[in-house]
Design an enzyme around this catalytic site. Structure first.
Site, PDB file in Angstrom:
ATOM      1  CG  ASN A  58      51.755 -24.776 -34.793  1.00  0.00           C
ATOM      2  OD1 ASN A  58      51.025 -25.218 -34.303  1.00  0.00           O
ATOM      3  ND2 ASN A  58      52.390 -25.651 -35.794  1.00  0.00           N
ATOM      4  CD1 TRP A  59      51.920 -22.302 -28.529  1.00  0.00           C
ATOM      5  CD2 TRP A  59      50.169 -22.291 -27.416  1.00  0.00           C
ATOM      6  NE1 TRP A  59      52.024 -21.244 -27.677  1.00  0.00           N
ATOM      7  CE2 TRP A  59      50.789 -21.240 -27.054  1.00  0.00           C
ATOM      8  CE3 TRP A  59      48.846 -22.413 -26.732  1.00  0.00           C
ATOM      9  CZ2 TRP A  59      50.341 -20.149 -25.989  1.00  0.00           C
ATOM     10  CZ3 TRP A  59      48.306 -21.544 -25.809  1.00  0.00           C
ATOM     11  CH2 TRP A  59      49.153 -20.536 -25.580  1.00  0.00           C
ATOM     12  CE  LYS A  60      55.155 -27.759 -34.133  1.00  0.00           C
ATOM     13  NZ  LYS A  60      56.062 -28.476 -34.704  1.00  0.00           N
ATOM     14  CG  HIS A 113      52.045 -27.122 -39.765  1.00  0.00           C
ATOM     15  ND1 HIS A 113      52.997 -28.443 -39.497  1.00  0.00           N
ATOM     16  CD2 HIS A 113      52.695 -26.028 -39.208  1.00  0.00           C
ATOM     17  CE1 HIS A 113      54.085 -27.882 -38.635  1.00  0.00           C
ATOM     18  NE2 HIS A 113      54.185 -26.557 -38.449  1.00  0.00           N
ATOM     19  CD  GLU A 158      54.336 -30.744 -36.827  1.00  0.00           C
ATOM     20  OE1 GLU A 158      53.349 -30.274 -36.155  1.00  0.00           O
ATOM     21  OE2 GLU A 158      55.538 -30.464 -36.567  1.00  0.00           O
ATOM     22  CD  GLU A 160      56.131 -23.676 -40.484  1.00  0.00           C
ATOM     23  OE1 GLU A 160      56.409 -22.979 -39.439  1.00  0.00           O
ATOM     24  OE2 GLU A 160      55.350 -24.559 -40.482  1.00  0.00           O
ATOM     25  N   GLY A 170      61.274 -28.427 -35.859  1.00  0.00           N
ATOM     26  CA  GLY A 170      61.331 -29.092 -34.659  1.00  0.00           C
ATOM     27  C   GLY A 170      62.710 -29.754 -34.670  1.00  0.00           C
ATOM     28  CB  SER A 205      64.656 -24.707 -35.722  1.00  0.00           C
ATOM     29  OG  SER A 205      64.481 -25.911 -35.627  1.00  0.00           O
ATOM     30  N   GLY A 230      57.127 -22.912 -33.430  1.00  0.00           N
ATOM     31  CA  GLY A 230      56.745 -24.049 -32.867  1.00  0.00           C
ATOM     32  C   GLY A 230      57.112 -24.013 -31.402  1.00  0.00           C
ATOM     33  N   GLY A 231      58.093 -24.759 -31.172  1.00  0.00           N
ATOM     34  CA  GLY A 231      58.788 -25.052 -29.773  1.00  0.00           C
ATOM     35  C   GLY A 231      58.894 -24.031 -28.944  1.00  0.00           C
TER      36      GLY A 231
HETATM   37  C1  PEP Z   1      56.067 -25.285 -36.486  1.00  0.00           C
HETATM   38  O1  PEP Z   1      55.573 -25.979 -36.040  1.00  0.00           O
HETATM   39  O2  PEP Z   1      55.491 -24.532 -37.673  1.00  0.00           O
HETATM   40  C2  PEP Z   1      57.494 -25.022 -36.321  1.00  0.00           C
HETATM   41  C3  PEP Z   1      58.222 -23.953 -37.005  1.00  0.00           C
HETATM   42  O3  PEP Z   1      58.109 -25.517 -35.318  1.00  0.00           O
HETATM   43  P1  PEP Z   1      59.518 -25.080 -34.789  1.00  0.00           P
HETATM   44  O4  PEP Z   1      59.614 -23.922 -34.353  1.00  0.00           O
HETATM   45  O5  PEP Z   1      59.531 -26.191 -33.507  1.00  0.00           O
HETATM   46  O6  PEP Z   1      60.301 -25.700 -35.676  1.00  0.00           O
END
Ligand code: PEP
Length: 254
Positions: free
Chosen positions: A9-11, A95, A97, A167, A173, A213, A234-235
């Site tokens: 997930n590149w957001k 998601h 967010e 999640e 994040g 994470s 994500g990150g």
């Molecule tokens: C996400 O955005 O779905 C996510 C899991 O982010 P991160 O891996 O950065 O916690």
């Protein structure tokens, strides 16, 4: 047998040029992968370039969101038909967010899931509790409600491609990952809920990803667990080396 799925997930990161540069570096790193389904979910503007660049490769391209209607007067929205028309195959739904900043609810998640299935987009439905809910022992209640509203009114026969991402919001994040015990317990709750709604066969074939994470050094520990069928990252998915290392480490367990 559930095939491992690792999704990025590149957001709201990466322009089209940056997205294709990622792929140029990434493909050689995963060229021997056959056992894991890899999905990249870039921003809307990078979708056409990535669909083109990934053609004929074992990487699929997904959107981070969509409207549930095929068309209409909804300024700023993107429809499922627009996604499939350019070759997008997967879509993230609900998601945290989007729930937190854009007022998505379990009800809109349900509408989007129905629409994704109707348009043959593979849906990755995100669920997860907030920290205060976990601290009040409400995790099971929250997950059960999110899953049951998401699946409401859907014929179980249509749910063969369903993917759910667990999640925990407190882990996204933050660098704070769920322990394997916490993750496995939550995945079991989700799978049991899917079984109670759609039957044990659908539950047994539903892939449940962990997100929050995920990094190269914890991917294996999480993905080796019985009810964890991959990860939503994500990150750590923004860098080709770290994302490919997550895939390599998670795949060791497959
Ligand atoms: C996400 O955005 O779905 C996510 C899991 O982010 P991160 O891996 O950065 O916690």
């Amino acid at each position: 047998m559930r095939k491992l799925l690792i999704a990025a997930n590149w957001k709201m990161y990466k322009t089209p040029v940056e997205s294709t540069a990622f792929l140029t570096s990434f493909f050689p790193l995963v060229k021997n992968n056959t056992s894991t389904e890899i999905v990249l979910c870039p921003s809307m503007t990078s979708l056409p370039a990535l669909v083109d660049a990934a053609r004929g490769k074992t990487v699929s391209i997904g959107a981070q969101n969509m409207h549930w209607l095929a068309e209409g007067a909804y300024t700023g929205e993107t429809s499922p038909t627009m996604l499939t028309a350019i070759g997008v195959t997967h879509v993230l739904i609900g998601h945290s967010e989007r729930r937190q900043y854009f007022n998505e609810t379990d009800t809109t998640v349900n509408l989007k899931l129905k629409s994704a299935l109707a348009h043959s987009l593979l849906p990755i439905v995100c669920v997860g509790e907030h920290l205060n809910e976990r601290e009040q022992n409400l995790t099971a209640d929250v997950l059960n409600l999110q899953v049951s509203v998401a699946l409401e009114g859907i014929n179980p026969a249509a749910l063969g491609s369903l993917v759910i991402a667990y999640e925990p919001v407190w882990a996204i994040g933050t660098g704070r990952t769920a322990t394997p015990e916490i993750a496995e317990e939550a995945h079991k709750i989700i799978r049991a809920k899917v079984a109670s709604i759609a039957g044990s066969d659908i539950a047994a074939s539903t892939r449940i990803l962990y997100g929050g994470s995920v990094k190269p050094d914890n991917a294996q520990t999480l993905c080796c667990l019985e009810d964890i069928d991959g990860a939503l990252v994500g990150g750590a998915s923004l860098d080709p080396a770290s994302f490919s290392q997550i895939i390599a480490n998670a795949t060791q367990t497959a």
